[in-house]
Scaffold this active site. Sequence first.
Site, PDB file in Angstrom:
ATOM      1  N   LYS A  14       1.977  -2.854   6.344  1.00  0.00           N
ATOM      2  CA  LYS A  14       2.293  -3.023   4.906  1.00  0.00           C
ATOM      3  C   LYS A  14       3.767  -2.380   4.587  1.00  0.00           C
ATOM      4  O   LYS A  14       4.175  -2.941   3.704  1.00  0.00           O
ATOM      5  CB  LYS A  14       1.346  -1.704   4.154  1.00  0.00           C
ATOM      6  CG  LYS A  14      -0.246  -2.134   3.892  1.00  0.00           C
ATOM      7  CD  LYS A  14      -0.229  -3.412   3.349  1.00  0.00           C
ATOM      8  CE  LYS A  14      -1.693  -3.732   2.887  1.00  0.00           C
ATOM      9  NZ  LYS A  14      -2.068  -5.062   2.214  1.00  0.00           N
ATOM     10  N   TYR A  40      -1.980  -0.132  10.131  1.00  0.00           N
ATOM     11  CA  TYR A  40      -2.021  -0.772   8.897  1.00  0.00           C
ATOM     12  C   TYR A  40      -0.904  -0.196   8.192  1.00  0.00           C
ATOM     13  O   TYR A  40      -0.320  -0.922   7.228  1.00  0.00           O
ATOM     14  CB  TYR A  40      -3.244   0.101   8.096  1.00  0.00           C
ATOM     15  CG  TYR A  40      -3.457  -0.253   6.820  1.00  0.00           C
ATOM     16  CD1 TYR A  40      -4.063  -1.484   6.299  1.00  0.00           C
ATOM     17  CD2 TYR A  40      -3.268   0.542   5.810  1.00  0.00           C
ATOM     18  CE1 TYR A  40      -4.099  -1.755   4.987  1.00  0.00           C
ATOM     19  CE2 TYR A  40      -3.280   0.355   4.395  1.00  0.00           C
ATOM     20  CZ  TYR A  40      -3.915  -0.786   4.083  1.00  0.00           C
ATOM     21  OH  TYR A  40      -4.025  -1.182   2.688  1.00  0.00           O
ATOM     22  N   SER A  66       1.049  -1.245   0.029  1.00  0.00           N
ATOM     23  CA  SER A  66       0.003   0.089  -0.081  1.00  0.00           C
ATOM     24  C   SER A  66       0.785   1.345  -0.098  1.00  0.00           C
ATOM     25  O   SER A  66       1.942   1.110   0.564  1.00  0.00           O
ATOM     26  CB  SER A  66      -0.789  -0.061   1.253  1.00  0.00           C
ATOM     27  OG  SER A  66      -1.557   1.513   1.442  1.00  0.00           O
TER      28      SER A  66
END
Length: 248
Positions: free
Chosen positions: A160, A156, A143
Amino acid sequence: MNAFRLDGQVAVVTGAGKGIGRGIALCLAEAGADVVVSARTRTDLEQVADAVRAKGRRAEVVPADVTEGEQLEPLIAAAQDLGVLSIWVNNAGGLPDATPRYLTRTPEDRWDAQLDLNLKAVWMGAVRAAAAMESGSIINISSRAAMGPQLKNGPYGASKAAVNSLTQTLAAELAPKIRVNAVAPGPIPTENFNQSTSFPEGKPIEKLIGVPLGRLGAPEDIGHAVVFMASPAASWVTGQCLYVTGGL
């Protein structure tokens, strides 16, 4: 030979029931691959499998929770039913809940859930795929959130960023038999993206966040990047992360 074709290859795509995963599965099929599609919801997968078959390719549906290692084994078996597994896409991931995720306020169980889904599952999938592959390509979906600070999205972003490191190390360990790369999407209005943002209604998101190419991404933008990474055109590419972000 068309270096971007995948004729005769067999791919597994996790998180393939909707959004980016669906786009990846359909782009792989368009390029000639047969596809095993996996996610938690069978009805979503059946629709994706029908779309793959409409492109003249074979498809197998295998519902699974990728955070449970033993549930990945049927994906391997389904791929082997179709032929020789040569492409594995670790796409399943996202946000276990829609609440703000400041690192300093994240409960331990929510941290564990995020890392299990976005990192541990990628590691487990890659290890199992590598053991079943004679040669081929493993592609991890990262991401843009891996690039820098992620206020309200810290776990998050950290997960990633770890996927990118995992990709580089796996590429070194598995070379030259298997290539391992990542593709990092920018803003694409999937369910996960919509849950994690709170932009004012009625205003173009691409304008608010300043996407240089002037639009949000589409699942097919990521699917095309995955096709490249899986194809002979990328035969001298490993350990890399391709950012597909519209210029952000």
